[in-house]
Design a protein around this motif. Structure first.
Motif, PDB file in Angstrom:
ATOM      1  N   VAL A 184      -2.405  10.294   2.446  1.00 28.65           N
ATOM      2  CA  VAL A 184      -3.858  10.211   2.270  1.00 28.65           C
ATOM      3  C   VAL A 184      -4.229   8.983   1.439  1.00 28.65           C
ATOM      4  O   VAL A 184      -5.136   8.221   1.808  1.00 28.65           O
ATOM      5  CB  VAL A 184      -4.419  11.501   1.624  1.00 28.65           C
ATOM      6  CG1 VAL A 184      -5.869  11.334   1.217  1.00 28.65           C
ATOM      7  CG2 VAL A 184      -4.244  12.679   2.575  1.00 28.65           C
ATOM      8  N   VAL A 185      -3.538   8.753   0.338  1.00 30.16           N
ATOM      9  CA  VAL A 185      -3.845   7.601  -0.513  1.00 30.16           C
ATOM     10  C   VAL A 185      -3.553   6.300   0.235  1.00 30.16           C
ATOM     11  O   VAL A 185      -4.340   5.355   0.161  1.00 30.16           O
ATOM     12  CB  VAL A 185      -3.080   7.667  -1.850  1.00 30.16           C
ATOM     13  CG1 VAL A 185      -3.224   6.380  -2.638  1.00 30.16           C
ATOM     14  CG2 VAL A 185      -3.593   8.848  -2.673  1.00 30.16           C
ATOM     15  N   TRP A 189       1.005   6.459  -7.035  1.00 28.43           N
ATOM     16  CA  TRP A 189      -0.275   6.906  -7.565  1.00 28.43           C
ATOM     17  C   TRP A 189      -0.788   8.227  -6.990  1.00 28.43           C
ATOM     18  O   TRP A 189      -1.604   8.902  -7.623  1.00 28.43           O
ATOM     19  CB  TRP A 189      -1.335   5.825  -7.375  1.00 28.43           C
ATOM     20  CG  TRP A 189      -1.176   4.739  -8.374  1.00 28.43           C
ATOM     21  CD1 TRP A 189      -0.522   3.553  -8.212  1.00 28.43           C
ATOM     22  CD2 TRP A 189      -1.662   4.750  -9.711  1.00 28.43           C
ATOM     23  NE1 TRP A 189      -0.571   2.835  -9.367  1.00 28.43           N
ATOM     24  CE2 TRP A 189      -1.270   3.541 -10.300  1.00 28.43           C
ATOM     25  CE3 TRP A 189      -2.393   5.675 -10.451  1.00 28.43           C
ATOM     26  CZ2 TRP A 189      -1.583   3.234 -11.614  1.00 28.43           C
ATOM     27  CZ3 TRP A 189      -2.710   5.362 -11.754  1.00 28.43           C
ATOM     28  CH2 TRP A 189      -2.307   4.152 -12.324  1.00 28.43           C
ATOM     29  N   ALA A 190      -0.332   8.625  -5.812  1.00 24.60           N
ATOM     30  CA  ALA A 190      -0.869   9.824  -5.156  1.00 24.60           C
ATOM     31  C   ALA A 190      -0.801  11.084  -6.016  1.00 24.60           C
ATOM     32  O   ALA A 190      -1.788  11.820  -6.105  1.00 24.60           O
ATOM     33  CB  ALA A 190      -0.171  10.050  -3.820  1.00 24.60           C
ATOM     34  N   ALA A 240       0.819  -1.218   0.000  1.00 25.13           N
ATOM     35  CA  ALA A 240       0.000   0.000   0.000  1.00 25.13           C
ATOM     36  C   ALA A 240       0.850   1.265   0.000  1.00 25.13           C
ATOM     37  O   ALA A 240       0.548   2.217  -0.718  1.00 25.13           O
ATOM     38  CB  ALA A 240      -0.958  -0.008   1.188  1.00 25.13           C
ATOM     39  N   ARG A 241       1.920   1.295   0.783  1.00 25.90           N
ATOM     40  CA  ARG A 241       2.749   2.508   0.854  1.00 25.90           C
ATOM     41  C   ARG A 241       3.409   2.811  -0.490  1.00 25.90           C
ATOM     42  O   ARG A 241       3.396   3.952  -0.959  1.00 25.90           O
ATOM     43  CB  ARG A 241       3.808   2.373   1.937  1.00 25.90           C
ATOM     44  CG  ARG A 241       4.717   3.609   1.982  1.00 25.90           C
ATOM     45  CD  ARG A 241       5.523   3.668   3.215  1.00 25.90           C
ATOM     46  NE  ARG A 241       4.586   3.969   4.307  1.00 25.90           N
ATOM     47  CZ  ARG A 241       4.840   3.758   5.580  1.00 25.90           C
ATOM     48  NH1 ARG A 241       5.984   3.252   5.945  1.00 25.90           N
ATOM     49  NH2 ARG A 241       3.949   4.069   6.495  1.00 25.90           N
ATOM     50  N   ILE A 246      -6.428   5.683   2.561  1.00 32.38           N
ATOM     51  CA  ILE A 246      -7.606   5.200   1.823  1.00 32.38           C
ATOM     52  C   ILE A 246      -7.421   3.728   1.454  1.00 32.38           C
ATOM     53  O   ILE A 246      -8.345   2.924   1.627  1.00 32.38           O
ATOM     54  CB  ILE A 246      -7.862   6.060   0.571  1.00 32.38           C
ATOM     55  CG1 ILE A 246      -8.285   7.474   0.985  1.00 32.38           C
ATOM     56  CG2 ILE A 246      -8.929   5.416  -0.317  1.00 32.38           C
ATOM     57  CD1 ILE A 246      -8.326   8.471  -0.162  1.00 32.38           C
ATOM     58  N   LEU A 247      -6.240   3.359   0.969  1.00 28.76           N
ATOM     59  CA  LEU A 247      -5.993   1.969   0.577  1.00 28.76           C
ATOM     60  C   LEU A 247      -6.107   1.015   1.765  1.00 28.76           C
ATOM     61  O   LEU A 247      -6.590  -0.103   1.612  1.00 28.76           O
ATOM     62  CB  LEU A 247      -4.615   1.821  -0.061  1.00 28.76           C
ATOM     63  CG  LEU A 247      -4.501   2.315  -1.491  1.00 28.76           C
ATOM     64  CD1 LEU A 247      -3.054   2.242  -1.961  1.00 28.76           C
ATOM     65  CD2 LEU A 247      -5.402   1.514  -2.414  1.00 28.76           C
ATOM     66  N   THR A 248      -5.668   1.436   2.926  1.00 25.62           N
ATOM     67  CA  THR A 248      -5.725   0.544   4.078  1.00 25.62           C
ATOM     68  C   THR A 248      -7.092   0.533   4.749  1.00 25.62           C
ATOM     69  O   THR A 248      -7.316  -0.266   5.658  1.00 25.62           O
ATOM     70  CB  THR A 248      -4.634   0.904   5.115  1.00 25.62           C
ATOM     71  OG1 THR A 248      -4.799   2.257   5.512  1.00 25.62           O
ATOM     72  CG2 THR A 248      -3.245   0.679   4.537  1.00 25.62           C
TER      73      THR A 248
END
Length: 83
Positions: A55-56, A25-26, A18-19, A59-61
């Motif tokens: 922030v992204v 992608w952020a 995720a990171r 959201i992913l987690t």
């Protein structure tokens, strides 16, 4: 976001957890006009991108908590038309 979450599920093979996905992608998902129009560079631009990636990653987690288990748009059962 769900697609990126599925990609994170393959992090054992791809190292794109995720990171890392958030870092990549952020800037595209949370494009900042401040950076583009004012010509931010150096530390200011880095800090802006850092906030976007945090922030992204959040959201992913938390995809299920934020979006529930509703089907994705364009999938059967969504209620939209298929084309």
């Amino acid at each position: 976001m769900r697609h990126l979450l599925r990609m994170a599920g393959h992090s054992g093979r791809t190292n794109m957890h995720a990171r890392n996905l958030a870092i990549v992608w952020a800037p595209n998902l949370l494009r900042s006009r401040d950076i583009e129009t004012s010509g931010f560079n150096g530390t200011a631009a880095f800090m802006e991108v850092r906030v976007q990636s945090i922030v992204v990653e959040f959201i992913l987690t938390h995809v299920e908590q934020l979006f529930g288990d509703a089907p994705l748009a364009g999938t059967p059962g969504w209620g939209g038309t298929r084309g």
